[in-house]
Design an enzyme around this catalytic site. Sequence first.
Site, PDB file in Angstrom:
ATOM      1  N   ILE A   1      34.473  -9.804  49.467  1.00 12.58           N
ATOM      2  CA  ILE A   1      34.259  -9.206  50.739  1.00 12.58           C
ATOM      3  C   ILE A   1      34.101  -7.662  50.461  1.00 12.58           C
ATOM      4  CG2 ILE A   1      36.746  -8.832  51.426  1.00 12.58           C
ATOM      5  CD1 ILE A   1      35.627  -9.580  54.338  1.00 12.58           C
TER       6      ILE A   1
ATOM      7  N   HIS B   1      38.569 -16.857  43.704  1.00 11.43           N
ATOM      8  CA  HIS B   1      38.272 -17.823  44.653  1.00 11.43           C
ATOM      9  C   HIS B   1      39.414 -18.455  45.684  1.00 11.43           C
ATOM     10  CE1 HIS B   1      34.643 -18.194  42.059  1.00 11.43           C
ATOM     11  NE2 HIS B   1      34.105 -18.471  43.224  1.00 11.43           N
TER      12      HIS B   1
ATOM     13  N   ALA C   1      24.447  -9.339  48.813  1.00  7.02           N
ATOM     14  CA  ALA C   1      24.836  -7.958  49.148  1.00  7.02           C
ATOM     15  C   ALA C   1      25.581  -7.973  50.352  1.00  7.02           C
ATOM     16  CB  ALA C   1      23.693  -7.139  49.432  1.00  7.02           C
ATOM     17  N   GLU C   2      27.004  -7.801  50.023  1.00  5.22           N
ATOM     18  CA  GLU C   2      27.811  -8.068  51.147  1.00  5.22           C
ATOM     19  C   GLU C   2      27.759  -7.142  52.289  1.00  5.22           C
ATOM     20  OE1 GLU C   2      28.825 -10.911  48.214  1.00  5.22           O
ATOM     21  OE2 GLU C   2      28.566  -8.747  48.047  1.00  5.22           O
TER      22      GLU C   2
ATOM     23  N   GLU D   1      24.714 -15.360  52.663  1.00  4.83           N
ATOM     24  CA  GLU D   1      24.332 -16.046  51.330  1.00  4.83           C
ATOM     25  C   GLU D   1      24.557 -17.260  51.519  1.00  4.83           C
ATOM     26  OE1 GLU D   1      27.079 -14.200  48.657  1.00  4.83           O
ATOM     27  OE2 GLU D   1      26.832 -12.243  49.384  1.00  4.83           O
TER      28      GLU D   1
ATOM     29  N   PRO E   1      32.555  -5.305  48.597  1.00  2.00           N
ATOM     30  CA  PRO E   1      31.465  -4.503  48.761  1.00  2.00           C
ATOM     31  C   PRO E   1      31.158  -4.044  50.224  1.00  2.00           C
ATOM     32  CG  PRO E   1      31.033  -6.062  47.245  1.00  2.00           C
ATOM     33  CD  PRO E   1      32.370  -6.504  47.721  1.00  2.00           C
TER      34      PRO E   1
ATOM     35  N   GLN F   1      30.640 -15.120  51.920  1.00  4.49           N
ATOM     36  CA  GLN F   1      30.854 -16.603  51.300  1.00  4.49           C
ATOM     37  C   GLN F   1      32.246 -16.993  50.795  1.00  4.49           C
ATOM     38  OE1 GLN F   1      28.716 -18.164  47.401  1.00  4.49           O
ATOM     39  NE2 GLN F   1      27.266 -18.579  48.972  1.00  4.49           N
ATOM     40  N   PHE F   2      32.732 -15.858  50.190  1.00  2.00           N
ATOM     41  CA  PHE F   2      34.273 -15.834  49.919  1.00  2.00           C
ATOM     42  C   PHE F   2      34.955 -14.679  50.151  1.00  2.00           C
ATOM     43  CE2 PHE F   2      32.296 -19.105  47.149  1.00  2.00           C
ATOM     44  CZ  PHE F   2      33.324 -20.118  47.155  1.00  2.00           C
TER      45      PHE F   2
END
Length: 736
Positions: free
Chosen positions: A493, A536, A465-466, A421, A495, A488-489
Amino acid sequence: MATTKTDPKPAGEIRRAAKTYQGLSGQQLIEAYRIMYTSRRLDDREILLKRQQKIFFQISGAGHEAVGAAAGFALKAGYDWFFPYYRDRALALALGATPAEMLLHAVGAADDPSSGGRQMPSHWSYPKLHIVTGSSPTGTQILHAVGCAEVPRYLAAHPDAIKKVKGDYRQFKDVTFQGDEVTYVSLGDGTTSEGEFWEALNSAANLKLPLIFVIEDNGYAISVPVEVQTAGGNISRLVSGFPNFHFEEVEGTDPVETYAAFARSVAYCRAGNGPAFIHAHVIRPYSHSLSDDERLYRPDAERQRDAQRDPITRTQMFLLREGILDENGINRLEKQVDDEMQVAVDQALKAAPPAPETVMHFIYSPDLDPTSSVFDTQPAVAVEAASADGKKPAPKTMADLINATLRDEMKRDERIVIFGEDVADCSREQYLQQKLVKGKGGVFKLTSGLQMEFGSDRVFNSPIAEASIVGRATGMATRGLKPVVEIQFFDYIWPAMMQLRNELPLIRWRSNNGFSAPCVVRVAIGGYLTGGAIYHSQCGESIFTHIPGLRVVFPSNALDAAGLLRTAIRCDDPVLFLEHKRLYRETFGRAAYPGPDYMIPFGKAKIVQPGTDLTVITYGAVVPRALQAAQKLEREQGLKVELLDLRCLNPFDWEAIDTSVRKTNRALVAYEDTLSWGYGAEIAARIADEMFDSLDAPVRRVAAKDVFVAYQPILEDAILPQTSDLYRAMKELAEY
């Protein structure tokens, strides 16, 4: 379907006329029946063996045989690629698998070619046939198929990527492609309810991939009927709006009609027009598996209606009606199959089981060990030119060195692709070409400039869409590319957890080294952000460190990040590479770029500060905080703390811990994740278990409170372990 009435030939003779049926000859139809009948008889024999307690599980492909035979005729074994599911026995037979091999699979024999006794029956894996190892979670293979289908287009544009290179994973990974190959993926109607199914459709349509989705719709997902699973009761209606697809909806118990649908779909995909979607209506004459009893939820009348569509009976009657075989010919064919089956059963029951000591084989690559000296190199920092005022350039941050490492590795290895992403500079390339924008390159800028330098087929954005990111990477890696993907974070994670727990790390082990998927998943992790809050700031590395087959790395400084990332890219295993967000641009741990070949072996801790009075074992963003506390303790109390930075969490350096603790006789384990059930608990337990006689004090832990990280900085400071917490714990332990 042709149904011309002819008289059957005597004694089972094959018709000599050149008549074909939707492109299938009479001989091919006989072979189709042989495959279908063999598949059914294998199911029947396995059911009998299970009831005799000679095998341990059974799930059948009964009712689905015509689809498998048709697909096997329309596609090419060892040329096209296949991601089947557990009802595709007939497909595997059509592509070249044998009944004997399947029965070895059923008994869990050492010579089982699919898994060496590690997987349930009907989880096919045949590298030479390009049947890729499958698993039990429904639908996880679909995203692998998407990644696989992306590979030929990439290799056509980058033919040098095929070359084998000594010294890294490429030496042990053969890469082949045909240019017009097609990827096949199959699933049941119930699996279309999974989110990964829709993610796969989206990417396949967007990218116009040569990928055939096959829905084998028998009307039931175990006991749940299709109208409960699928809005409107028909998946074809729901997916009809996806662009670039060729759609087919067929009677999947008719091999002729089904073959014609496959032939049209394969032609569409080979021509580069995009993906195809075949919705085949089939039956399930047996229960979902031998652990299920369909009589509890299906009345006899419904089951009898299905029996009238049985593909075995239907094909047999077609052969007779068309005069392709007579009754004697049918009987001879079936007897031959039954006789061969008995021989295969006898052989399988005599086959030796796998040796217990083999359970640890192929968890990781047997060819390339990332803990070895091969990955132990020294920095080769070029002499920096002094600036006009005579000062040397400032050391680089962790973010800078990760970016530089990715850049140099992409220059070195054309198999590397980077996606995730926001990782690209700009998906609308014209904006870059016209210099209308500067480019993004990741939310933390770690991939900045890579798309502009290496092109949009090597660095690109993915949908949010992880699971898709990790699943596609798995498929690409299985084919030989080296995806270096970004989540990204860490907080998002989850999913992808099914892919990270049940797929990516298991492919080598469950296929008994038939397949492997070495790739790198980079993840920004951690708190100490001042405002990062709940979503986050999460840690949770311990969840991943107990997944066999997955290397987990967590550097604390720029130099280590560069060396460990290069090892991760060049090694032959899947790696979860955790990058602490707070450390990306910290003053602590900055360093000059160590050169394009600097590597650090996995599982080797670093002594940040030597000491004699106390050992502190830590990693990540706790390292600089522990160092501050240790320095203060030495200034104020004269106590010398030995500070170990683990750097790699799986494997971790037990030898370094053992040596240090036996020297200092005291151990404190510090980590950012929550105290209870955290990563440090295992280390503390092992120290207590194996070094009890060397300890002069209890093993202590310092970690976050058992709660999520809050937004307000005062609350965040109270939740996460601070320098003051570490100082207090060190002092108390030293004084014990």
